[in-house]
Design an enzyme around this catalytic site. Structure first.
Site, PDB file in Angstrom:
ATOM      1  N   TYR A  52      20.479  67.823 -25.979  1.00 26.14           N
ATOM      2  CA  TYR A  52      21.211  66.549 -25.903  1.00 26.14           C
ATOM      3  C   TYR A  52      22.670  66.694 -26.371  1.00 26.14           C
ATOM      4  O   TYR A  52      23.561  66.031 -25.834  1.00 26.14           O
ATOM      5  CB  TYR A  52      20.464  65.455 -26.683  1.00 26.14           C
ATOM      6  CG  TYR A  52      19.218  65.023 -25.945  1.00 26.14           C
ATOM      7  CD1 TYR A  52      17.959  65.510 -26.302  1.00 26.14           C
ATOM      8  CD2 TYR A  52      19.310  64.190 -24.826  1.00 26.14           C
ATOM      9  CE1 TYR A  52      16.827  65.163 -25.573  1.00 26.14           C
ATOM     10  CE2 TYR A  52      18.186  63.842 -24.098  1.00 26.14           C
ATOM     11  CZ  TYR A  52      16.945  64.326 -24.476  1.00 26.14           C
ATOM     12  OH  TYR A  52      15.833  63.993 -23.734  1.00 26.14           O
ATOM     13  N   ARG A  55      24.504  67.819 -23.355  1.00 28.10           N
ATOM     14  CA  ARG A  55      24.711  66.730 -22.371  1.00 28.10           C
ATOM     15  C   ARG A  55      25.766  65.757 -22.875  1.00 28.10           C
ATOM     16  O   ARG A  55      26.572  65.246 -22.088  1.00 28.10           O
ATOM     17  CB  ARG A  55      23.381  66.032 -22.084  1.00 28.10           C
ATOM     18  CG  ARG A  55      22.413  66.894 -21.291  1.00 28.10           C
ATOM     19  CD  ARG A  55      21.050  66.284 -21.190  1.00 28.10           C
ATOM     20  NE  ARG A  55      21.027  65.040 -20.414  1.00 28.10           N
ATOM     21  CZ  ARG A  55      19.921  64.301 -20.270  1.00 28.10           C
ATOM     22  NH1 ARG A  55      18.788  64.693 -20.879  1.00 28.10           N
ATOM     23  NH2 ARG A  55      19.941  63.195 -19.563  1.00 28.10           N
ATOM     24  N   ASN A  88      19.504  56.062 -16.480  1.00 30.77           N
ATOM     25  CA  ASN A  88      20.483  57.037 -16.965  1.00 30.77           C
ATOM     26  C   ASN A  88      20.865  56.750 -18.415  1.00 30.77           C
ATOM     27  O   ASN A  88      20.969  55.588 -18.819  1.00 30.77           O
ATOM     28  CB  ASN A  88      21.723  57.020 -16.073  1.00 30.77           C
ATOM     29  CG  ASN A  88      21.382  57.375 -14.632  1.00 30.77           C
ATOM     30  OD1 ASN A  88      20.318  57.917 -14.354  1.00 30.77           O
ATOM     31  ND2 ASN A  88      22.277  57.022 -13.722  1.00 30.77           N
ATOM     32  N   ASP A  90      23.703  58.141 -19.531  1.00 34.11           N
ATOM     33  CA  ASP A  90      25.173  58.258 -19.572  1.00 34.11           C
ATOM     34  C   ASP A  90      25.793  56.860 -19.597  1.00 34.11           C
ATOM     35  O   ASP A  90      25.102  55.867 -19.346  1.00 34.11           O
ATOM     36  CB  ASP A  90      25.681  59.059 -18.360  1.00 34.11           C
ATOM     37  CG  ASP A  90      25.448  58.343 -17.024  1.00 34.11           C
ATOM     38  OD1 ASP A  90      24.836  58.938 -16.111  1.00 34.11           O
ATOM     39  OD2 ASP A  90      25.874  57.164 -16.892  1.00 34.11           O
ATOM     40  N   HIS A 105      16.077  53.681 -20.683  1.00 36.00           N
ATOM     41  CA  HIS A 105      15.711  54.961 -21.312  1.00 36.00           C
ATOM     42  C   HIS A 105      16.688  55.349 -22.429  1.00 36.00           C
ATOM     43  O   HIS A 105      16.703  56.504 -22.868  1.00 36.00           O
ATOM     44  CB  HIS A 105      15.632  56.076 -20.260  1.00 36.00           C
ATOM     45  CG  HIS A 105      14.471  55.922 -19.346  1.00 36.00           C
ATOM     46  ND1 HIS A 105      14.372  56.604 -18.162  1.00 36.00           N
ATOM     47  CD2 HIS A 105      13.359  55.160 -19.415  1.00 36.00           C
ATOM     48  CE1 HIS A 105      13.241  56.272 -17.545  1.00 36.00           C
ATOM     49  NE2 HIS A 105      12.610  55.396 -18.286  1.00 36.00           N
ATOM     50  N   THR A 172      17.423  57.633  -7.256  1.00 34.41           N
ATOM     51  CA  THR A 172      16.286  57.961  -8.113  1.00 34.41           C
ATOM     52  C   THR A 172      15.129  58.505  -7.279  1.00 34.41           C
ATOM     53  O   THR A 172      14.876  58.015  -6.184  1.00 34.41           O
ATOM     54  CB  THR A 172      15.821  56.755  -8.955  1.00 34.41           C
ATOM     55  OG1 THR A 172      14.739  57.159  -9.799  1.00 34.41           O
ATOM     56  CG2 THR A 172      15.414  55.576  -8.081  1.00 34.41           C
ATOM     57  N   ASN A 197      19.704  56.592  -1.167  1.00 34.60           N
ATOM     58  CA  ASN A 197      19.434  57.896  -1.785  1.00 34.60           C
ATOM     59  C   ASN A 197      19.881  59.006  -0.839  1.00 34.60           C
ATOM     60  O   ASN A 197      19.989  58.766   0.370  1.00 34.60           O
ATOM     61  CB  ASN A 197      17.922  58.005  -2.040  1.00 34.60           C
ATOM     62  CG  ASN A 197      17.625  58.798  -3.302  1.00 34.60           C
ATOM     63  OD1 ASN A 197      18.107  58.459  -4.376  1.00 34.60           O
ATOM     64  ND2 ASN A 197      16.869  59.851  -3.159  1.00 34.60           N
ATOM     65  N   LEU A 198      20.137  60.181  -1.422  1.00 35.14           N
ATOM     66  CA  LEU A 198      20.597  61.300  -0.583  1.00 35.14           C
ATOM     67  C   LEU A 198      19.608  61.492   0.560  1.00 35.14           C
ATOM     68  O   LEU A 198      19.986  61.595   1.718  1.00 35.14           O
ATOM     69  CB  LEU A 198      20.673  62.571  -1.443  1.00 35.14           C
ATOM     70  CG  LEU A 198      21.685  63.659  -1.043  1.00 35.14           C
ATOM     71  CD1 LEU A 198      23.071  63.061  -0.842  1.00 35.14           C
ATOM     72  CD2 LEU A 198      21.700  64.763  -2.086  1.00 35.14           C
ATOM     73  N   GLU A 199      18.316  61.508   0.227  1.00 36.22           N
ATOM     74  CA  GLU A 199      17.273  61.507   1.260  1.00 36.22           C
ATOM     75  C   GLU A 199      16.183  60.553   0.792  1.00 36.22           C
ATOM     76  O   GLU A 199      15.985  60.374  -0.406  1.00 36.22           O
ATOM     77  CB  GLU A 199      16.713  62.910   1.535  1.00 36.22           C
ATOM     78  CG  GLU A 199      15.831  63.496   0.483  1.00 36.22           C
ATOM     79  CD  GLU A 199      16.595  64.396  -0.498  1.00 36.22           C
ATOM     80  OE1 GLU A 199      17.654  64.926  -0.105  1.00 36.22           O
ATOM     81  OE2 GLU A 199      16.115  64.559  -1.616  1.00 36.22           O
TER      82      GLU A 199
END
Ligand code: BV8
Length: 227
Positions: A52, A55, A88, A90, A105, A172, A197-199
């Site tokens: 952590y 990060r 997230n 962040d 979270h 996600t 989403n990307l896919e």
């Protein structure tokens, strides 16, 4: 129109923060249970702090992207009719201009004292066991929700899902619960569902738009603002 937006690591990927499951993802080399569980912290707190602290340092080097900024514009437009919940830890939503962000979270830039139970804004390392600013105990842990721990504010989240007209999941993989079940709560409430989403993740979304968040999210927000 009441909208609930759920975000995951994919919305911060283009800012330079690795996701969890992608090739060079955060879990690369780490079994999540080895670094993101209370048992792990019990067994090897140095390993967990290193994970952590690294990060938290990386977070200091990145900036919010067009997807974060677009959601801030959506908040401006919808006001209280937008509920933004993120997995997230962040702070790129806030740095992108969003004022009301629910971190189910937890937060990387926060430390939680396991003796006096106070939480403190924190930007430095925790590995060198700094004393708690409140009680002085060397008992600070990252203020994040680990596997096996109860996510924050679930009652509020469930209320927003039961009242929404549209549920949108952004970036996600839909593999971690209870977040992965939100689409089903929304469907149960008769809401529309959209995945950006990307896919596609193969979840039960009525509509799926594939592509990078920095393209899909601003485009979708412009549509809502144009209504
Ligand atoms: C709990 C904080 C009880 C720390 C995290 C039911 C069935 C099975 C298992 C369970 C279950 N219920 C509970 C469990 C156990 C467990 C769980 O779900 N295990 C999984 C592995 C099966 N859940 C728990 O333990 C939870 N606690 O259930 O308590 C309870 C529940 C409800 C009410 C009362 C009590 C606690 C889980 C929280 C753990 N902590 N994070 C940290 O960050 O280190 S989870 C962590 O992993 C993240 O927060 C996030 O939630 C998850 C990662 O997922 P994503 O964010 O989706 O990231 P990922 O990399 O997977 O995917 C990225 C996606 O983005 C991909 O699809 C990719 O294609 C896309 N993408 C990539 N680039 C882009 C993009 N999209 C757009 N643009 C791009 N450029």
């Amino acid at each position: 129109m009441k909208v609930v937006v759920l975000t995951g690591a994919g919305i911060s990927a283009e800012s330079g923060l690795p996701t969890f499951r992608d090739a060079d993802g955060l879990w690369e080399g780490h079994d999540p249970m080895q670094v993101a569980s209370p048992e792990a912290f019990e067994d090897d707190p140095d390993l967990v702090h290193r994970f952590y602290d690294a990060r938290r340092t990386a977070l200091g080097r990145v900036q919010p992207n067009a997807a974060h900024q677009a959601l801030a514009r959506l908040e401006e437009h919808l006001g209280g009719d937008l509920y933004l919940v993120t997995q997230n830890i962040d702070d790129l939503h806030e740095r992108g201009g969003s004022r009301r962000v629910h971190h189910m979270h937890g937060r990387l830039r926060a430390a939680w004292c396991t003796v006096c139970d106070e939480r403190h804004h924190w930007e430095d390392d925790l590995g060198d066991r700094p004393p708690c600013p409140g009680c002085g105990a060397e008992a600070l842990r990252p203020d994040v929700v680990w596997f096996g721990e109860v996510p924050y504010g679930m009652d509020e989240v469930q209320r927003a899902l039961f009242e929404c007209d549209l549920f949108v999941a952004i970036g996600t993989s839909g593999l971690v619960y209870p977040a992965a079940a939100f689409v089903h709560y929304a469907i149960g409430a008769g809401a529309g569902t959209l995945e950006l989403n990307l896919e596609g993740t193969g979840g039960d979304f009525a509509q799926v738009r594939e592509g990078p968040a920095t393209e899909n999210v601003p485009a979708w927000v412009e549509e809502i603002l144009a209504r």
